[in-house]
Design an enzyme around this catalytic site. Structure first.
Site, PDB file in Angstrom:
ATOM      1  N   CYS A  98       0.946  -1.033   0.237  1.00  0.00           N
ATOM      2  CA  CYS A  98       0.135  -0.162   0.275  1.00  0.00           C
ATOM      3  C   CYS A  98       0.905   1.240  -0.126  1.00  0.00           C
ATOM      4  O   CYS A  98       0.476   2.415  -0.657  1.00  0.00           O
ATOM      5  CB  CYS A  98      -1.205   0.000   1.159  1.00  0.00           C
ATOM      6  SG  CYS A  98      -2.286   1.521   1.542  1.00  0.00           S
ATOM      7  N   CYS A 194      -6.015  -2.321   7.266  1.00  0.00           N
ATOM      8  CA  CYS A 194      -7.709  -1.718   6.953  1.00  0.00           C
ATOM      9  C   CYS A 194      -8.596  -1.858   6.786  1.00  0.00           C
ATOM     10  O   CYS A 194      -9.584  -1.595   6.914  1.00  0.00           O
ATOM     11  CB  CYS A 194      -7.144  -0.440   6.479  1.00  0.00           C
ATOM     12  SG  CYS A 194      -6.708  -0.551   4.790  1.00  0.00           S
TER      13      CYS A 194
END
Length: 357
Positions: A98, A194
């Protein structure tokens, strides 16, 4: 002063990063990234409240904020890799990908199109220019240092990146936020992946990777002692959730995942935290990424992390060629896990690393 686009997640760290930059006189614009859309509800990985918190912080700081949707890029560049790795029996670290693909590529490209001189995030890390190169350094607060997740950043990315919290301790960051009147000064830090949020990991993964039950066997004698739900749902060193108990002729010690046999769909376990099968004194890594244009020397004393929360371990690079390297440790390392990253350091300087095979 510079124009800085500051990534704002709604948490205290990114809010204080933007605040400090504004106090330094920079032209600061906040940017909220939405990276996940599937079942984005208040129960799990809600971005709605985070956007509200980020907007409230920007209002107190006195800066504009915009929201941008990178969900398509995230699914293509991060989540697809995440599923492929688990399908292959490995344990990936999506935070690493990410950072390299979204926060410091998609976000950076977007910021530069907006005319930014730099981007900034609330990561606990530091950047410095040394002898014509940019270096990534550990944060001053060793308990919060996030350089492990940033090891794939390159010279071009670091040249355009600011880490305002690198020299601060977490308690100082919360104090600054409280004194500035930021409502999120006591907001709980986000943990875990997340897009999974607070739900059970196995339940989430089962939505994308169907269960493939098989045998659990003892590594020491290949004796079947239970059933697993699918190799993808387990990782090396895992102790919880194995469903093994009361095995005849076995001592009362905890069981740990020690290996996976993809071809036979067998999960191998051992007893005891310090079982030799859980210890490795060397590893091979691929998909290498070095921060300096010059790769590190072989046969030199370095420190390495094989997962985020593990302490630095003395090591050297025994071989380095092409896209692979061999790392040897001074002392055996516990549960070295394929798919995770090994990150190398020379003192406080993060050199880079690779994915463990």
């Amino acid at each position: 002063m510079a124009k800085v686009i500051a990534g704002m997640s709604g948490g205290v760290d990114s809010s204080v990063a933007a605040l400090l930059l504004k106090r330094q006189g920079h032209e600061v614009v906040g940017l909220f990234m939405k990276n996940w859309e599937d079942d984005d509800t208040d129960d799990y990985c809600s971005s709605r409240q985070d956007l509200i918190d980020a907007t409230a912080a920007a209002d107190v700081i006195g800066i504009e904020i915009e929201a941008v949707n990178f969900a398509a890029e995230y699914r293509e560049r991060v989540f697809a890799n995440f599923l492929a790795e688990y399908r292959a029996g490995r344990t990936p670290n999506p935070d690493v990908l990410c950072n390299s693909e979204i926060k410091f590529k998609a976000f950076l490209d977007h910021a530069l199109r907006l005319g930014a001189d730099y981007i900034a995030t609330g990561h606990y890390a530091q950047v410095r220019e040394f002898l014509g190169e940019y270096q990534l350094l550990k944060a001053e607060d060793g308990t919060k240092d996030q350089s492990y997740f940033l090891y794939r950043l390159n010279q071009q990315q670091l040249a355009k990146t600011l880490f305002p919290l690198g020299a601060l301790y977490k308690r100082e960051v919360r104090q600054i936020a409280a004194e500035a009147g930021l409502a999120n000064h006591a907001k709980k830090d986000s943990t875990g992946i997340c897009f999974i949020g607070e739900r059970r990991f196995r339940e989430f993964l089962a939505r994308y990777l169907p269960k493939q039950p098989g045998e659990i066997r003892r590594l020491d004698d290949d004796r079947a002692i239970g059933r697993h739900e699918g190799l993808a749902y387990y990782t090396l060193g895992q102790r919880e959730g194995l469903g093994i108990g009361g095995v005849k002729d076995a001592p009362e010690e905890p069981w740990f995942v020690a290996a996976k046999d993809q071809d036979r769909n067998v999960l191998y376990v051992v007893q005891g935290h310090d079982h030799p099968a859980l210890l490795r004194d060397r590893l091979v890594a691929a998909q290498l990424s070095w921060i300096s244009p010059k790769p590190p020397r072989t046969h030199w004393v370095y420190a390495a992390k094989t997962r985020y929360r593990m302490p630095d371990a003395a090591c050297d690079i025994e071989a380095l060629g092409g896209d692979r390297c061999e790392v040897a440790f001074a002392a055996p390392q516990w549960a070295v896990t394929p798919g995770q990253s090994v990150v190398l350091y020379e003192s406080q300087v993060c050199l880079g690393g690779g994915v463990i095979l």
